[in-house]
Design a protein around this motif. Structure first.
Motif, PDB file in Angstrom:
ATOM      1  N   SER A  40      -9.993  -5.645  -1.024  1.00  0.00           N
ATOM      2  CA  SER A  40      -8.685  -6.070  -1.180  1.00  0.00           C
ATOM      3  C   SER A  40      -8.414  -7.609  -1.005  1.00  0.00           C
ATOM      4  O   SER A  40      -9.428  -8.161  -0.616  1.00  0.00           O
ATOM      5  N   TRP A  68      -4.056  -4.960   1.311  1.00  0.00           N
ATOM      6  CA  TRP A  68      -3.939  -3.653   1.435  1.00  0.00           C
ATOM      7  C   TRP A  68      -2.674  -2.698   1.574  1.00  0.00           C
ATOM      8  O   TRP A  68      -2.533  -1.825   1.133  1.00  0.00           O
ATOM      9  N   LEU A  71      -1.544  -1.993  -1.979  1.00  0.00           N
ATOM     10  CA  LEU A  71      -2.311  -1.056  -2.500  1.00  0.00           C
ATOM     11  C   LEU A  71      -2.076   0.250  -2.071  1.00  0.00           C
ATOM     12  O   LEU A  71      -2.160   1.231  -2.685  1.00  0.00           O
TER      13      LEU A  71
END
Length: 239
Positions: A40, A68, A71
């Motif tokens: 990431s 992250w 995500l």
């Protein structure tokens, strides 16, 4: 022991590279899991195959464009079926927490450059070195891994086995060669084994290709439907 590796989990039956797919693969008799490693934006190692998010999540752009925390909010299941709506992406560390202590093989395909060091740190922290084979289509990735770790198992994903490829793998102390199921021949397998390599096929996307690679004598394969392979291996044991 034949390596029945659930490809991104049991990806025929559940959204790839999610906990649901990994658990289903184990339930279906897989003795290993194959997954893909990327970074990431903030350097978290995540399990994700594509260059772009759009095929398997409700996001867009590249995984490396996001931290992250961003995500982690994506839906990675609805694209597959409503049953898996809300399924989330998974970090490599989460994966190791859930599966690291299980009696499984792990095939870790490196999809990004510079993921090697963080991957190895986590492998060592969770003490799964003996279970792991690090793979990549990119030979430079494997060279980078070997420079960092002289012992970790390495496998090269290639289209077709030939002698120059095997010689290159010897130079970095690789243990495994991973050819395309579609192009594989029994002679290729014999050549690789004569040079001391395991042969683990990729791309066995149909039962016909699965049967082909078994007839060629491979040591294992990634498979989207590990249940069918499990049943076939059981049949072979009783012949």
């Amino acid at each position: 022991m034949f390596m029945n590796l659930a490809h991104r989990g049991a990806s025929e039956y559940a959204p790839e590279n999610t906990l649901a797919a990994f658990y289903k693969g184990v339930e279906m008799g897989a003795n290993g899991i194959e997954t893909d490693l990327r970074l990431s934006k903030d350097g978290t190692v995540i399990l994700f195959h594509d260059h772009e998010l759009k095929r398997t999540t409700n996001g867009s752009g590249a995984p490396g464009d996001y931290n992250w925390s961003e995500l982690a909010e994506l839906d990675a299941g609805s694209w597959f079926s409503p049953e898996y709506a809300g399924e989330r992406l998974v970090t490599f560390e989460e994966f190791l927490r859930f599966f690291g202590r299980k009696d499984l093989f792990f095939a870790l395909e490196l999809k990004d450059r510079h993921v090697e060091e963080k991957m190895l740190d986590l492998v060592k922290r969770y003490r799964v070195q003996e279970k792991v084979t690090v793979t990549s289509f990119l030979f430079d990735n494997l060279v980078a891994v070997r420079k960092l770790d002289s012992d970790i198992r390495i496998g090269h994903l290639i289209r077709q086995i030939d002698l120059p490829a095997l010689e290159r793998l010897k130079e970095i102390g690789a243990q495994q060669v991973c050819p395309s199921a579609e192009l594989l021949t029994a002679a290729d397998v014999e050549l690789a084994k004569s040079h001391g390599f395991e042969v683990r096929a990729w791309g066995a996307f149909s039962v016909e290709l699965m049967e082909h690679i078994l007839a060629c004598g491979v040591d294992g394969t990634t498979i989207n439907f590990p249940d069918i392979l499990t049943q076939r291996l059981q049949t072979m044991q009783h012949v």
